[in-house]
Motif scaffolding. Sequence first.
Motif, mmCIF file in Angstrom:
data_model
loop_
_atom_site.group_PDB
_atom_site.id
_atom_site.type_symbol
_atom_site.label_atom_id
_atom_site.label_comp_id
_atom_site.label_asym_id
_atom_site.label_seq_id
_atom_site.Cartn_x
_atom_site.Cartn_y
_atom_site.Cartn_z
ATOM 1 N N ILE A 148 0.882 -1.066 -0.103
ATOM 2 C CA ILE A 148 -0.087 0.068 -0.148
ATOM 3 C C ILE A 148 0.938 1.171 0.173
ATOM 4 O O ILE A 148 1.741 1.359 0.814
ATOM 5 C CB ILE A 148 -0.950 0.230 1.008
ATOM 6 N N ILE A 149 0.716 2.065 -0.827
ATOM 7 C CA ILE A 149 1.610 3.254 -1.171
ATOM 8 C C ILE A 149 0.719 4.410 -1.081
ATOM 9 O O ILE A 149 -0.339 4.754 -1.813
ATOM 10 C CB ILE A 149 2.300 3.161 -2.662
ATOM 11 N N SER A 150 1.165 5.397 -0.197
ATOM 12 C CA SER A 150 0.359 6.550 -0.024
ATOM 13 C C SER A 150 1.285 7.745 -0.487
ATOM 14 O O SER A 150 2.526 7.953 -0.112
ATOM 15 C CB SER A 150 -0.115 6.787 1.364
ATOM 16 N N LEU A 151 0.709 8.534 -1.263
ATOM 17 C CA LEU A 151 1.521 9.632 -2.062
ATOM 18 C C LEU A 151 0.732 11.022 -1.770
ATOM 19 O O LEU A 151 -0.674 11.040 -1.824
ATOM 20 C CB LEU A 151 1.657 9.348 -3.373
ATOM 21 N N PRO A 152 1.467 12.041 -2.052
ATOM 22 C CA PRO A 152 0.650 13.476 -1.888
ATOM 23 C C PRO A 152 -0.107 13.456 -3.008
ATOM 24 O O PRO A 152 0.265 12.970 -4.157
ATOM 25 C CB PRO A 152 1.952 14.472 -1.823
ATOM 26 N N GLY A 153 -0.943 14.509 -2.972
ATOM 27 C CA GLY A 153 -1.908 14.486 -4.292
ATOM 28 C C GLY A 153 -1.412 15.897 -5.013
ATOM 29 O O GLY A 153 -1.902 15.923 -6.351
ATOM 30 N N VAL A 154 -0.341 16.512 -4.499
ATOM 31 C CA VAL A 154 0.168 17.742 -5.638
ATOM 32 C C VAL A 154 1.034 16.852 -6.923
ATOM 33 O O VAL A 154 1.857 16.159 -6.571
ATOM 34 C CB VAL A 154 1.057 18.346 -4.870
ATOM 35 N N PRO A 155 0.554 17.232 -7.913
ATOM 36 C CA PRO A 155 0.975 16.103 -9.047
ATOM 37 C C PRO A 155 2.458 16.237 -9.307
ATOM 38 O O PRO A 155 3.033 14.993 -9.421
ATOM 39 C CB PRO A 155 0.376 16.735 -10.428
ATOM 40 N N PHE A 156 3.170 17.120 -9.508
ATOM 41 C CA PHE A 156 4.578 17.066 -9.564
ATOM 42 C C PHE A 156 5.427 16.646 -8.364
ATOM 43 O O PHE A 156 6.347 15.907 -8.666
ATOM 44 C CB PHE A 156 5.201 18.608 -9.883
ATOM 45 N N GLU A 157 4.782 16.823 -7.206
ATOM 46 C CA GLU A 157 5.337 15.948 -5.965
ATOM 47 C C GLU A 157 5.216 14.766 -6.114
ATOM 48 O O GLU A 157 6.123 13.761 -5.950
ATOM 49 C CB GLU A 157 4.954 16.531 -4.804
ATOM 50 N N MET A 158 4.054 14.073 -6.378
ATOM 51 C CA MET A 158 3.548 12.830 -6.634
ATOM 52 C C MET A 158 4.425 12.056 -7.780
ATOM 53 O O MET A 158 4.871 11.151 -7.439
ATOM 54 C CB MET A 158 2.151 12.689 -6.605
ATOM 55 N N GLN A 159 4.527 12.753 -8.799
ATOM 56 C CA GLN A 159 5.281 12.185 -10.154
ATOM 57 C C GLN A 159 7.007 12.133 -9.463
ATOM 58 O O GLN A 159 7.495 10.998 -9.948
ATOM 59 C CB GLN A 159 5.266 13.102 -11.132
ATOM 60 N N THR A 160 7.397 12.664 -8.803
ATOM 61 C CA THR A 160 8.774 12.557 -8.480
ATOM 62 C C THR A 160 8.909 11.549 -7.638
ATOM 63 O O THR A 160 9.961 10.716 -8.042
ATOM 64 C CB THR A 160 9.405 13.940 -7.941
ATOM 65 N N ILE A 161 7.972 11.297 -6.549
ATOM 66 C CA ILE A 161 8.254 10.152 -5.807
ATOM 67 C C ILE A 161 8.002 9.016 -6.416
ATOM 68 O O ILE A 161 8.774 7.755 -6.166
ATOM 69 C CB ILE A 161 7.193 10.397 -4.583
ATOM 70 N N VAL A 162 7.194 8.757 -7.530
ATOM 71 C CA VAL A 162 6.835 7.720 -8.079
ATOM 72 C C VAL A 162 8.189 7.235 -8.885
ATOM 73 O O VAL A 162 8.580 5.912 -8.808
ATOM 74 C CB VAL A 162 5.500 7.851 -8.985
ATOM 75 N N GLU A 163 8.490 8.089 -9.526
ATOM 76 C CA GLU A 163 9.675 7.938 -10.561
ATOM 77 C C GLU A 163 11.115 7.665 -9.668
ATOM 78 O O GLU A 163 11.710 6.664 -10.071
ATOM 79 C CB GLU A 163 9.987 9.270 -11.237
ATOM 80 N N GLU A 164 11.401 8.294 -8.699
ATOM 81 C CA GLU A 164 12.704 8.225 -7.930
ATOM 82 C C GLU A 164 12.505 6.954 -6.748
ATOM 83 O O GLU A 164 13.564 6.471 -6.399
ATOM 84 C CB GLU A 164 12.939 9.540 -7.337
ATOM 85 N N GLU A 165 11.265 7.059 -6.286
ATOM 86 C CA GLU A 165 11.227 5.987 -5.021
ATOM 87 C C GLU A 165 10.529 4.804 -5.432
ATOM 88 O O GLU A 165 11.010 3.690 -4.764
ATOM 89 C CB GLU A 165 10.529 6.919 -3.906
ATOM 90 N N VAL A 166 9.294 4.917 -5.944
ATOM 91 C CA VAL A 166 8.373 3.831 -5.831
ATOM 92 C C VAL A 166 8.826 2.775 -7.058
ATOM 93 O O VAL A 166 8.649 1.870 -6.692
ATOM 94 C CB VAL A 166 7.014 4.247 -6.154
ATOM 95 N N MET A 167 8.916 3.536 -8.320
ATOM 96 C CA MET A 167 9.143 2.436 -9.330
ATOM 97 C C MET A 167 10.287 1.746 -9.312
ATOM 98 O O MET A 167 10.112 0.523 -9.556
ATOM 99 C CB MET A 167 8.959 3.210 -10.695
ATOM 100 N N PRO A 168 11.305 2.254 -8.845
ATOM 101 C CA PRO A 168 12.570 1.351 -8.714
ATOM 102 C C PRO A 168 12.394 0.223 -7.885
ATOM 103 O O PRO A 168 12.902 -0.894 -8.137
ATOM 104 C CB PRO A 168 13.548 2.216 -8.263
ATOM 105 N N ARG A 169 11.762 0.401 -6.810
ATOM 106 C CA ARG A 169 11.391 -0.730 -5.800
ATOM 107 C C ARG A 169 10.196 -1.816 -6.328
ATOM 108 O O ARG A 169 10.553 -2.944 -6.371
ATOM 109 C CB ARG A 169 10.977 -0.162 -4.567
ATOM 110 N N LEU A 170 9.535 -1.270 -7.149
ATOM 111 C CA LEU A 170 8.324 -2.169 -7.758
ATOM 112 C C LEU A 170 8.910 -2.911 -8.941
ATOM 113 O O LEU A 170 8.571 -4.050 -9.131
ATOM 114 C CB LEU A 170 7.114 -1.389 -8.321
ATOM 115 N N SER A 171 9.706 -2.356 -9.580
ATOM 116 C CA SER A 171 10.209 -3.013 -10.821
ATOM 117 C C SER A 171 11.280 -4.027 -10.240
ATOM 118 O O SER A 171 11.259 -5.160 -10.881
ATOM 119 C CB SER A 171 11.252 -1.896 -11.542
ATOM 120 N N GLU A 172 11.755 -3.942 -9.239
ATOM 121 C CA GLU A 172 12.656 -4.943 -8.393
ATOM 122 C C GLU A 172 11.623 -6.028 -8.084
ATOM 123 O O GLU A 172 12.290 -7.330 -8.101
ATOM 124 C CB GLU A 172 13.652 -4.614 -7.642
ATOM 125 N N ARG A 173 10.836 -5.659 -7.475
ATOM 126 C CA ARG A 173 9.900 -6.748 -6.827
ATOM 127 C C ARG A 173 8.986 -7.472 -7.683
ATOM 128 O O ARG A 173 8.956 -8.602 -7.443
ATOM 129 C CB ARG A 173 9.030 -5.942 -5.656
#
Length: 417
Positions: A148-173
């Motif tokens: 379960i991943i909770s992210l801020p609603g501000v689009p540019f903040e959310m996008q940066t977290i997804v690209e830098e933090e979330v997707m590398p972990r999910l791609s590995e998992r």
Amino acid sequence: MSYNSIIITIGDELLIGQTIDTNSAFIAQQLNKSGIQVKRRIAIGDDRNAISDALNESIPNADIVFLTGGLGPTADDITKPLLSEYFGGKLTVNETVLAHVKQIFSRRNRPFLERNLRQAEVPENCQVLFNRLGTAPGMWFEQDNCIIISLPGVPFEMQTIVEEEVMPRLSERFKGYYIYHKTLMTVGIGESFIAEKILDIENALPADIHLAYLPTPGFVKLRLTSEGSDKAKMEHEVEIRAQLIQQRLGDYIAATEDISLEEIVANALKEHRLTLSLAESCTGGYVANKITNLAGSSAYFKGSIVSYANEVKEDLLSVKHETLMTAGAVSEATVKQMAEKGREVLKSDIALSISGILGPGGATDEKPVGLVWMAICNKNITVTKEFHFFYDRLRNKELASNAALDMIRMFIAEHYA
């Protein structure tokens, strides 16, 4: 093995239409690249019971659940304390996040209020997802084989977290399953006509390849999709069908990738080392806006003269007063003069002009709403074309702008091949 996700967007503003949900689209695009399907998208208000109910429903039915919104410092931002309770923990101050939040306020020369301290509080049983662009960190929980991943609603903040933090972990998992899309863009032909032309190809598609029609004002995208574990085979099979469709539709195919018309035009201008200028009337600079939304457009775009009023057409583009009085502003003769003078004034290789009646007023029996004339020229030739659009003002404006871009594309293809 396929992997499924559910996206939950939180905020009353989404339900009343005040804010358009772009976060779900971005998350879905990123997940698709990693072979993760979006099973559902759920929009709910800032309501504790609604959030809990959505989690209860989603966690047993997905490998990953995304939540966006409700992580700010004000009273209506309830997601973080609710998640802390939901996962059986309590809020604690994260020193790394606190230092980051204080640094942001200091850099912006703003006072650090007590309520801003809440931004550094996170549930003790989550992994913090660093938000380098804002004060609200993302949070990563795991329960019952679900992330379960909770992210801020501000689009540019959310996008940066997804690209830098979330997707590398999910791609590995989540490895070993792929989703492959191939998009063909068609221009100048309607959805139903396409379907008739490629009916036999569509009927012969194997069960693991799906074709979707995506109509947009002025063009239709065809998307072929395949899923599975053999990436090379999937791509090969999809490409074979894409080539069959390309051969069948011929010049109606404007691009063989999922890009915009303005990107297609930009690529053609750069390939042939051409410069472009515009003389716009009814579109009010909208074609220029589309072109200049692309980074690096200064390399091929000279500028636009927005000659909305007749006196501007006369003064800046040397349209003859007699032409305006006899043929009118929306006429072949007027756009021809606009394009040719625009190219001369702005010193470009190619110039396009556009003048029309987008509605709802300004029409006559001879010149109805939706009538648009365009001209495009280089130093040797001028080509004119008449269009008729049949919708409301804003849709007609979109259609006219896309038609202008396609006219540029076709002119380059015909005269600079």
